[in-house]
Structure formats: C-alpha cells, structure tokens
Design a protein around this motif. Structure first.
Motif, PDB file in Angstrom:
ATOM      1  N   THR A   1      40.442 -49.228 -57.563  1.00 39.52           N
ATOM      2  CA  THR A   1      40.456 -48.683 -55.971  1.00 39.52           C
ATOM      3  C   THR A   1      40.726 -47.229 -56.498  1.00 39.52           C
ATOM      4  O   THR A   1      41.663 -46.972 -57.395  1.00 39.52           O
ATOM      5  N   PRO A   2      40.132 -46.352 -55.545  1.00 42.64           N
ATOM      6  CA  PRO A   2      40.730 -44.946 -55.750  1.00 42.64           C
ATOM      7  C   PRO A   2      42.301 -44.655 -55.744  1.00 42.64           C
ATOM      8  O   PRO A   2      42.895 -43.969 -56.103  1.00 42.64           O
ATOM      9  N   ALA A   3      42.579 -45.445 -54.680  1.00 47.53           N
ATOM     10  CA  ALA A   3      44.081 -45.668 -54.474  1.00 47.53           C
ATOM     11  C   ALA A   3      45.160 -46.464 -55.613  1.00 47.53           C
ATOM     12  O   ALA A   3      46.279 -46.096 -55.375  1.00 47.53           O
ATOM     13  N   GLY A   4      44.349 -47.004 -56.265  1.00 47.17           N
ATOM     14  CA  GLY A   4      45.085 -47.897 -57.395  1.00 47.17           C
ATOM     15  C   GLY A   4      44.572 -49.240 -57.547  1.00 47.17           C
ATOM     16  O   GLY A   4      43.497 -49.617 -56.825  1.00 47.17           O
ATOM     17  N   ARG A   5      45.125 -50.004 -58.438  1.00 47.48           N
ATOM     18  CA  ARG A   5      44.547 -51.328 -58.766  1.00 47.48           C
ATOM     19  C   ARG A   5      45.017 -52.287 -57.635  1.00 47.48           C
ATOM     20  O   ARG A   5      46.236 -52.200 -57.365  1.00 47.48           O
ATOM     21  N   ILE A   6      44.240 -53.468 -57.422  1.00 44.11           N
ATOM     22  CA  ILE A   6      44.685 -54.388 -56.619  1.00 44.11           C
ATOM     23  C   ILE A   6      44.537 -55.542 -57.394  1.00 44.11           C
ATOM     24  O   ILE A   6      43.412 -55.862 -57.976  1.00 44.11           O
ATOM     25  N   VAL A   7      45.555 -56.538 -57.838  1.00 40.94           N
ATOM     26  CA  VAL A   7      45.487 -57.790 -58.567  1.00 40.94           C
ATOM     27  C   VAL A   7      45.871 -59.017 -57.943  1.00 40.94           C
ATOM     28  O   VAL A   7      47.324 -58.652 -57.469  1.00 40.94           O
ATOM     29  N   GLU A   8      45.488 -59.839 -58.134  1.00 40.79           N
ATOM     30  CA  GLU A   8      46.148 -61.097 -57.768  1.00 40.79           C
ATOM     31  C   GLU A   8      45.882 -62.081 -58.667  1.00 40.79           C
ATOM     32  O   GLU A   8      44.832 -62.504 -59.326  1.00 40.79           O
ATOM     33  N   ALA A   9      46.967 -62.792 -59.014  1.00 42.95           N
ATOM     34  CA  ALA A   9      47.090 -63.610 -60.225  1.00 42.95           C
ATOM     35  C   ALA A   9      48.014 -65.145 -60.029  1.00 42.95           C
ATOM     36  O   ALA A   9      48.749 -64.769 -59.011  1.00 42.95           O
ATOM     37  N   TYR A  10      47.692 -66.138 -60.704  1.00 45.76           N
ATOM     38  CA  TYR A  10      48.357 -67.050 -60.215  1.00 45.76           C
ATOM     39  C   TYR A  10      48.912 -67.889 -61.534  1.00 45.76           C
ATOM     40  O   TYR A  10      48.370 -67.636 -62.481  1.00 45.76           O
ATOM     41  N   ALA A  11      50.166 -68.408 -61.370  1.00 51.44           N
ATOM     42  CA  ALA A  11      50.779 -69.177 -62.630  1.00 51.44           C
ATOM     43  C   ALA A  11      51.291 -70.552 -61.825  1.00 51.44           C
ATOM     44  O   ALA A  11      51.731 -70.592 -60.504  1.00 51.44           O
ATOM     45  N   VAL A  12      51.372 -71.483 -62.477  1.00 47.33           N
ATOM     46  CA  VAL A  12      51.777 -72.880 -61.841  1.00 47.33           C
ATOM     47  C   VAL A  12      52.550 -73.577 -63.169  1.00 47.33           C
ATOM     48  O   VAL A  12      52.516 -73.389 -64.258  1.00 47.33           O
ATOM     49  N   GLY A  13      53.525 -74.499 -62.543  1.00 45.52           N
ATOM     50  CA  GLY A  13      54.450 -75.281 -63.611  1.00 45.52           C
ATOM     51  C   GLY A  13      55.516 -75.983 -62.837  1.00 45.52           C
ATOM     52  O   GLY A  13      55.537 -75.984 -61.500  1.00 45.52           O
ATOM     53  N   THR A  14      56.178 -76.898 -63.398  1.00 46.06           N
ATOM     54  CA  THR A  14      57.228 -77.606 -62.825  1.00 46.06           C
ATOM     55  C   THR A  14      58.625 -77.151 -63.151  1.00 46.06           C
ATOM     56  O   THR A  14      59.283 -77.138 -64.180  1.00 46.06           O
ATOM     57  N   VAL A  15      58.882 -75.972 -62.296  1.00 44.67           N
ATOM     58  CA  VAL A  15      60.002 -75.343 -62.143  1.00 44.67           C
ATOM     59  C   VAL A  15      60.357 -75.247 -60.885  1.00 44.67           C
ATOM     60  O   VAL A  15      59.798 -75.177 -59.842  1.00 44.67           O
ATOM     61  N   THR A  16      61.801 -74.644 -60.747  1.00 36.34           N
ATOM     62  CA  THR A  16      62.212 -74.790 -59.371  1.00 36.34           C
ATOM     63  C   THR A  16      62.222 -73.212 -58.882  1.00 36.34           C
ATOM     64  O   THR A  16      61.859 -72.086 -59.405  1.00 36.34           O
ATOM     65  N   LYS A  17      62.100 -73.276 -57.553  1.00 40.82           N
ATOM     66  CA  LYS A  17      61.849 -71.885 -56.928  1.00 40.82           C
ATOM     67  C   LYS A  17      62.991 -70.849 -57.180  1.00 40.82           C
ATOM     68  O   LYS A  17      62.879 -69.641 -57.331  1.00 40.82           O
ATOM     69  N   SER A  18      64.387 -71.684 -57.381  1.00 42.27           N
ATOM     70  CA  SER A  18      65.335 -70.584 -57.620  1.00 42.27           C
ATOM     71  C   SER A  18      65.496 -70.153 -59.066  1.00 42.27           C
ATOM     72  O   SER A  18      65.802 -68.931 -59.235  1.00 42.27           O
ATOM     73  N   SER A  19      64.708 -71.075 -59.875  1.00 38.93           N
ATOM     74  CA  SER A  19      64.828 -70.280 -61.415  1.00 38.93           C
ATOM     75  C   SER A  19      63.762 -69.214 -61.510  1.00 38.93           C
ATOM     76  O   SER A  19      63.912 -68.259 -62.271  1.00 38.93           O
ATOM     77  N   ILE A  20      62.679 -69.302 -60.786  1.00 33.53           N
ATOM     78  CA  ILE A  20      61.538 -68.368 -60.374  1.00 33.53           C
ATOM     79  C   ILE A  20      62.166 -66.934 -60.107  1.00 33.53           C
ATOM     80  O   ILE A  20      61.961 -65.978 -60.736  1.00 33.53           O
ATOM     81  N   LEU A  21      62.894 -67.197 -58.862  1.00 33.66           N
ATOM     82  CA  LEU A  21      63.457 -65.994 -58.367  1.00 33.66           C
ATOM     83  C   LEU A  21      64.507 -65.386 -59.438  1.00 33.66           C
ATOM     84  O   LEU A  21      64.297 -64.179 -59.593  1.00 33.66           O
ATOM     85  N   SER A  22      65.073 -66.135 -60.084  1.00 34.82           N
ATOM     86  CA  SER A  22      66.197 -65.699 -61.057  1.00 34.82           C
ATOM     87  C   SER A  22      65.611 -65.036 -62.112  1.00 34.82           C
ATOM     88  O   SER A  22      65.987 -63.858 -62.489  1.00 34.82           O
ATOM     89  N   TYR A  23      64.633 -65.445 -62.540  1.00 38.81           N
ATOM     90  CA  TYR A  23      63.863 -65.037 -63.921  1.00 38.81           C
ATOM     91  C   TYR A  23      63.151 -63.656 -63.585  1.00 38.81           C
ATOM     92  O   TYR A  23      63.515 -62.543 -64.192  1.00 38.81           O
ATOM     93  N   TYR A  24      62.665 -63.568 -62.456  1.00 38.22           N
ATOM     94  CA  TYR A  24      62.043 -62.108 -62.066  1.00 38.22           C
ATOM     95  C   TYR A  24      63.118 -61.221 -61.633  1.00 38.22           C
ATOM     96  O   TYR A  24      62.900 -59.941 -61.824  1.00 38.22           O
ATOM     97  N   LYS A  25      63.929 -61.547 -61.012  1.00 36.98           N
ATOM     98  CA  LYS A  25      65.273 -60.580 -60.631  1.00 36.98           C
ATOM     99  C   LYS A  25      65.690 -60.171 -61.833  1.00 36.98           C
ATOM    100  O   LYS A  25      66.152 -58.785 -61.824  1.00 36.98           O
ATOM    101  N   GLU A  26      65.682 -60.723 -62.882  1.00 35.81           N
ATOM    102  CA  GLU A  26      66.489 -60.321 -64.005  1.00 35.81           C
ATOM    103  C   GLU A  26      65.454 -59.514 -65.122  1.00 35.81           C
ATOM    104  O   GLU A  26      65.722 -58.434 -65.477  1.00 35.81           O
ATOM    105  N   SER A  27      64.079 -60.076 -65.284  1.00 34.61           N
ATOM    106  CA  SER A  27      63.303 -59.408 -66.033  1.00 34.61           C
ATOM    107  C   SER A  27      62.500 -58.185 -65.682  1.00 34.61           C
ATOM    108  O   SER A  27      62.516 -57.260 -66.416  1.00 34.61           O
ATOM    109  N   LEU A  28      61.937 -58.294 -64.409  1.00 30.53           N
ATOM    110  CA  LEU A  28      61.188 -57.114 -63.909  1.00 30.53           C
ATOM    111  C   LEU A  28      62.044 -55.810 -64.085  1.00 30.53           C
ATOM    112  O   LEU A  28      61.452 -54.900 -64.233  1.00 30.53           O
ATOM    113  N   PRO A  29      63.228 -55.809 -63.574  1.00 32.72           N
ATOM    114  CA  PRO A  29      63.928 -54.373 -63.582  1.00 32.72           C
ATOM    115  C   PRO A  29      64.051 -53.959 -65.050  1.00 32.72           C
ATOM    116  O   PRO A  29      63.829 -52.527 -65.375  1.00 32.72           O
ATOM    117  N   SER A  30      64.064 -54.570 -65.799  1.00 24.84           N
ATOM    118  CA  SER A  30      64.066 -54.326 -67.458  1.00 24.84           C
ATOM    119  C   SER A  30      62.751 -53.551 -67.844  1.00 24.84           C
ATOM    120  O   SER A  30      62.566 -52.834 -68.925  1.00 24.84           O
TER     121      SER A  30
END
Length: 121
Positions: free
Chosen positions: A52-81
């Motif tokens: 869009t003129p304002a920027g991109r809009i994206v929706e993506a999905y991922a699935v797996g047998t992992v815990t919610k806490s492990s997902i939150l922990s992974y992205y809390k640690e990896s995204l800031p880097s």
C-alpha cells in the motif's frame, strides 16, 4: 539487506554458544526478516500480502507442536537482534512497521499468525 539480517542472527546464535549453520536458519517467505522458529512450519498457502502507499500489509502463519511459552521466548530473544523493538510480549516495531504475533493452541499444536502493518503515526 536480507543477508545482513541472516548473518547478524547467525553471529548472535554463535555467540550464544549454539552450533548452527546457515542452512539451519529459516525465515518466513513473506517476511524474509522474521525468523521461523525450529519446530514450526510455515503455512505458505495462507499468506496474504499487500503493498500500500503507507507500507506493506502481510499476514503469515506457522504451525507446529511447540509450547506458547517457547514461541514467546524465541521471538522475544530473536527479533530484537534483527532490529525489532518490543512493544509488548507479542508486538514489535521497526522502521515504520508493526509486527504482531497471535498464538493459538489446540492441545499441543500451536498456530502462530504473524501480522505486519504500517506503523500508525
């Protein structure tokens, strides 16, 4: 730019003392600067992408047998880097974009929805 993010993430993982090769790192296909956590598989047939003129809009999905806490922990640690600043436990901002993670659980199976939109000014 995509390679710089991957190299930075690889360096960070090596500093953490994990033996990781470049082939072990995976990123979302529609969000090439958002890593895909081990244990999750991208649902590529569910991707929504708009420029869009304002920027991109994206929706993506991922699935797996992992815990919610492990997902939150992974992205809390990896995204800031990768330059993302946490706004909350499930939302991040970077360079005029806003990334939200929505996690739903069905027993032991997790679905993560990644929603990227232009940052509201």
């Amino acid at each position: 730019m995509k390679n710089a993010f991957r190299i930075g993430l690889l360096g960070l993982l090596l500093l953490w003392g994990k033996a990781v090769s470049a082939q072990d790192l995976a990123f979302l296909s529609a969000l090439e600067d958002v890593p895909l956590m081990a244990g999750l598989s991208e649902a590529t047939d569910e991707i929504v992408y708009f420029d869009t003129p304002a920027g991109r809009i994206v929706e993506a999905y991922a699935v797996g047998t992992v815990t919610k806490s492990s997902i939150l922990s992974y992205y809390k640690e990896s995204l800031p880097s990768l330059g993302w600043q946490a706004s909350s436990t499930t939302s991040f901002k970077r360079e005029g974009e806003y990334l939200s993670l929505f996690i739903s659980m069905d027993g032991k199976d997790a679905t993560v929805r990644f929603a990227l939109s232009p940052n509201a000014k």
